[in-house]
Design a protein around this motif. Sequence first.
Motif, PDB file in Angstrom:
ATOM      1  N   LEU A 102      -2.610  -2.620  10.111  1.00  0.00           N
ATOM      2  CA  LEU A 102      -3.604  -3.686  10.252  1.00  0.00           C
ATOM      3  C   LEU A 102      -4.969  -3.170   9.814  1.00  0.00           C
ATOM      4  N   SER A 103      -5.589  -3.883   8.870  1.00  0.00           N
ATOM      5  CA  SER A 103      -6.919  -3.489   8.390  1.00  0.00           C
ATOM      6  C   SER A 103      -7.955  -4.409   9.016  1.00  0.00           C
ATOM      7  N   THR A 104      -8.824  -3.816   9.851  1.00  0.00           N
ATOM      8  CA  THR A 104      -9.622  -4.632  10.766  1.00  0.00           C
ATOM      9  C   THR A 104     -11.026  -4.983  10.273  1.00  0.00           C
ATOM     10  N   ALA A 105     -11.510  -4.311   9.229  1.00  0.00           N
ATOM     11  CA  ALA A 105     -12.875  -4.610   8.767  1.00  0.00           C
ATOM     12  C   ALA A 105     -13.018  -4.294   7.293  1.00  0.00           C
ATOM     13  N   SER A 106     -13.941  -4.979   6.661  1.00  0.00           N
ATOM     14  CA  SER A 106     -14.250  -4.700   5.254  1.00  0.00           C
ATOM     15  C   SER A 106     -14.941  -3.344   5.149  1.00  0.00           C
ATOM     16  N   HIS A 141     -12.145   2.356  10.490  1.00  0.00           N
ATOM     17  CA  HIS A 141     -11.209   1.963  11.547  1.00  0.00           C
ATOM     18  C   HIS A 141      -9.786   1.886  10.989  1.00  0.00           C
ATOM     19  N   THR A 142      -9.678   1.241   9.831  1.00  0.00           N
ATOM     20  CA  THR A 142      -8.375   1.177   9.159  1.00  0.00           C
ATOM     21  C   THR A 142      -7.884   2.583   8.820  1.00  0.00           C
ATOM     22  N   ALA A 143      -8.823   3.474   8.492  1.00  0.00           N
ATOM     23  CA  ALA A 143      -8.459   4.855   8.135  1.00  0.00           C
ATOM     24  C   ALA A 143      -7.798   5.589   9.306  1.00  0.00           C
ATOM     25  N   CYS A 144      -8.197   5.261  10.541  1.00  0.00           N
ATOM     26  CA  CYS A 144      -7.529   5.851  11.716  1.00  0.00           C
ATOM     27  C   CYS A 144      -6.049   5.471  11.704  1.00  0.00           C
ATOM     28  N   ALA A 145      -5.774   4.185  11.439  1.00  0.00           N
ATOM     29  CA  ALA A 145      -4.382   3.713  11.417  1.00  0.00           C
ATOM     30  C   ALA A 145      -3.633   4.302  10.223  1.00  0.00           C
ATOM     31  N   TYR A 146      -4.307   4.403   9.102  1.00  0.00           N
ATOM     32  CA  TYR A 146      -3.695   4.967   7.883  1.00  0.00           C
ATOM     33  C   TYR A 146      -3.283   6.420   8.144  1.00  0.00           C
ATOM     34  N   LEU A 167       0.879  -1.177   0.000  1.00  0.00           N
ATOM     35  CA  LEU A 167       0.000   0.000   0.000  1.00  0.00           C
ATOM     36  C   LEU A 167       0.914   1.224   0.000  1.00  0.00           C
ATOM     37  N   GLY A 168       1.215   1.731  -1.187  1.00  0.00           N
ATOM     38  CA  GLY A 168       2.183   2.827  -1.285  1.00  0.00           C
ATOM     39  C   GLY A 168       3.525   2.347  -0.756  1.00  0.00           C
ATOM     40  N   ASP A 169       4.102   3.110   0.168  1.00  0.00           N
ATOM     41  CA  ASP A 169       5.383   2.714   0.767  1.00  0.00           C
ATOM     42  C   ASP A 169       5.206   1.749   1.931  1.00  0.00           C
ATOM     43  N   ASP A 170       3.955   1.502   2.303  1.00  0.00           N
ATOM     44  CA  ASP A 170       3.667   0.639   3.451  1.00  0.00           C
ATOM     45  C   ASP A 170       3.069  -0.685   2.986  1.00  0.00           C
ATOM     46  N   TYR A 171       2.603  -1.450   3.966  1.00  0.00           N
ATOM     47  CA  TYR A 171       1.909  -2.721   3.678  1.00  0.00           C
ATOM     48  C   TYR A 171       0.636  -2.738   4.485  1.00  0.00           C
ATOM     49  N   ILE A 172      -0.365  -3.417   3.953  1.00  0.00           N
ATOM     50  CA  ILE A 172      -1.627  -3.534   4.692  1.00  0.00           C
ATOM     51  C   ILE A 172      -1.896  -5.013   4.935  1.00  0.00           C
ATOM     52  N   LEU A 173      -2.254  -5.348   6.163  1.00  0.00           N
ATOM     53  CA  LEU A 173      -2.545  -6.740   6.517  1.00  0.00           C
ATOM     54  C   LEU A 173      -4.059  -6.865   6.615  1.00  0.00           C
ATOM     55  N   GLU A 174      -4.649  -7.578   5.665  1.00  0.00           N
ATOM     56  CA  GLU A 174      -6.109  -7.723   5.623  1.00  0.00           C
ATOM     57  C   GLU A 174      -6.558  -8.795   6.607  1.00  0.00           C
ATOM     58  N   LEU A 175      -7.328  -8.369   7.590  1.00  0.00           N
ATOM     59  CA  LEU A 175      -7.780  -9.302   8.630  1.00  0.00           C
ATOM     60  C   LEU A 175      -9.274  -9.613   8.498  1.00  0.00           C
ATOM     61  N   PHE A 176      -9.865  -9.242   7.343  1.00  0.00           N
ATOM     62  CA  PHE A 176     -11.334  -9.273   7.254  1.00  0.00           C
ATOM     63  C   PHE A 176     -11.868 -10.244   6.205  1.00  0.00           C
ATOM     64  N   ASN A 177     -11.084 -11.276   5.892  1.00  0.00           N
ATOM     65  CA  ASN A 177     -11.536 -12.215   4.856  1.00  0.00           C
ATOM     66  C   ASN A 177     -12.305 -13.415   5.405  1.00  0.00           C
ATOM     67  N   GLY A 178     -12.697 -13.329   6.693  1.00  0.00           N
ATOM     68  CA  GLY A 178     -13.454 -14.411   7.326  1.00  0.00           C
ATOM     69  C   GLY A 178     -14.951 -14.240   7.121  1.00  0.00           C
ATOM     70  N   PRO A 179     -15.749 -15.109   7.749  1.00  0.00           N
ATOM     71  CA  PRO A 179     -17.195 -15.151   7.481  1.00  0.00           C
ATOM     72  C   PRO A 179     -17.976 -13.906   7.877  1.00  0.00           C
ATOM     73  N   PHE A 227       4.306  -2.005  13.374  1.00  0.00           N
ATOM     74  CA  PHE A 227       2.889  -2.285  13.132  1.00  0.00           C
ATOM     75  C   PHE A 227       2.050  -1.108  13.627  1.00  0.00           C
ATOM     76  N   VAL A 228       1.122  -0.655  12.788  1.00  0.00           N
ATOM     77  CA  VAL A 228       0.200   0.416  13.178  1.00  0.00           C
ATOM     78  C   VAL A 228      -1.188  -0.220  13.284  1.00  0.00           C
ATOM     79  N   VAL A 229      -1.778  -0.095  14.475  1.00  0.00           N
ATOM     80  CA  VAL A 229      -2.948  -0.920  14.792  1.00  0.00           C
ATOM     81  C   VAL A 229      -4.129  -0.064  15.275  1.00  0.00           C
ATOM     82  N   PRO A 230      -5.265  -0.110  14.562  1.00  0.00           N
ATOM     83  CA  PRO A 230      -6.462   0.548  15.096  1.00  0.00           C
ATOM     84  C   PRO A 230      -6.981  -0.272  16.270  1.00  0.00           C
ATOM     85  N   THR A 231      -7.157   0.357  17.417  1.00  0.00           N
ATOM     86  CA  THR A 231      -7.562  -0.440  18.588  1.00  0.00           C
ATOM     87  C   THR A 231      -8.382   0.385  19.564  1.00  0.00           C
ATOM     88  N   GLY A 232      -9.353  -0.271  20.199  1.00  0.00           N
ATOM     89  CA  GLY A 232     -10.159   0.364  21.234  1.00  0.00           C
ATOM     90  C   GLY A 232      -9.953  -0.339  22.561  1.00  0.00           C
TER      91      GLY A 232
END
Length: 495
Positions: free
Chosen positions: A422-426, A400-405, A94-106, A263-268
């Motif tokens: 880390l991309s946390t939701a679709s 949520h991912t946008a906060c980390a971005y 993702l540009g100069d960074d990388y995105i880890l897609e965590l939202f490919n589950g059910p 790692f840049v992580v959106p978290t609550g």
Amino acid sequence: MTTFHSTRSTTDSLTSKQAIRKGIADDGGLFVTDSLGETKVDIASLTGKPYQQIAAEVLGALLPDFTEAELAQCIADAYGEQWSDRRITPLKPLGDDYILELFNGPTSAFKDVALQILPRFMAHTTPADGDTDEKIMILTATSGDTGKAALAGFADAPGTAITVFYPQGKVSQVQELQMSTQAGANVNVCAVEGNFDDAQSAVKRIFGDKELAAKLAADSHVVLSSANSINVGRLVPQVVYYFSAYAQLLENQVINVGDEVEFVVPTGNFGDILAGYYAKMLGLPVKHLVVASDKNNVLFDFLTTGTYNRQRPFFQTISPSMDILISSNLERMLYYMSEGDTRLISMLMNDLSQWGTYEVPEPLLAKIRHLFGCGWADEDQVREMIADCWKKNRYVIDPHTACAYFVAQQMPRDPLTPRVILSTASPYKFPRVVNEALGLDADGTDFECMDVLSRETGTTAPAALHGLETADVRFKDVVPIDGMEDYVEKAAQAL
């Protein structure tokens, strides 16, 4: 032997199976083990391994009383056909960074990584007193994503039932429908009048109610447990995707073995990023873990001042899963960073409960800040980042991912250290917000918004989300916060 005890005392001595079944310690603390980090994962051997194999190694180190065969079965069932990408958590440039897609589950959220396997873990635990009729009632408060992911994991799972509470009117239309249409004979869903913190605090109170526990055991053979990240069985599966990200960076020859990664992580609730800390303890070369918050920036304030203060305005934002003022998992990090000082943790949590605030000693804060960075984004910045990411990278992100971005863009870049967001939701869980940010038509229902988003960006809505439009709503209950206990009791009686 690896044993688990509370963050607030060392009186318990439980196996990981017992800790997972119990969920939360009797004194309100969270289960931890002092063996964390004694077993390291061999990072040199990660390259080219499928997710399932990495999971077997990481979970084997974290949950040693599960046999290899038990773990293999749990992993095979949890990370199979229900995932839309065989890599489970694919890493993408993702540009100069990388995105880890965590939202490919059910359920299209990162919670699936843990909540597809937690019911399988539970199935390998046994009642403490040998009561073969005993059922586990999973009791969970959700700020949006945990609820559906837990429901999907536990629906019709033998020997279990699940009750989920969510804050009325404070989740997206798609998130609400995901929960209220859930099939399964053993599921209950209820809205509560209040915010997530109110619901989460009430759930913790219910867990600590000895009278209720005795009544549920006597009348219905039911014990309560948790699917929130306060449950160690919810937390440890998330450690795996940090190793998976590293393996994929090795495979793509972005790094050599031993190179550090940020790692840049959106978290609550601090669970998603705490898993990164566990990964570091297991030997992953993590340089920094950056906490990305929304306008409810209680973690940002804590990491910059050392004072945690939940007595502040609560904002309902466009990133609802992060609208949290009491970050439960912070307690585990404080335990490890203070080198297991249970007296300090007990005192801090007592202060939080009584006064709504606590302050950590200066040397402890310095140690924490050496590893953990922080930043936060307001509503306008979140919208701008969704647009910016699409314009620059042709990649659609959720709020949520946008906060980390956003936080990643603000940070100084070390060209030698790869950075993973880390991309946390679709984005399809929040189609209206995403469309507004991209300047697309955001009128009509969430489902019409999905169609517009799909058409204009050339991406595809997950079938399970789009199918909600015609699904039957099964649950319409709403209770006040002080009505939650009665609701749990009635749900247990109906089992």
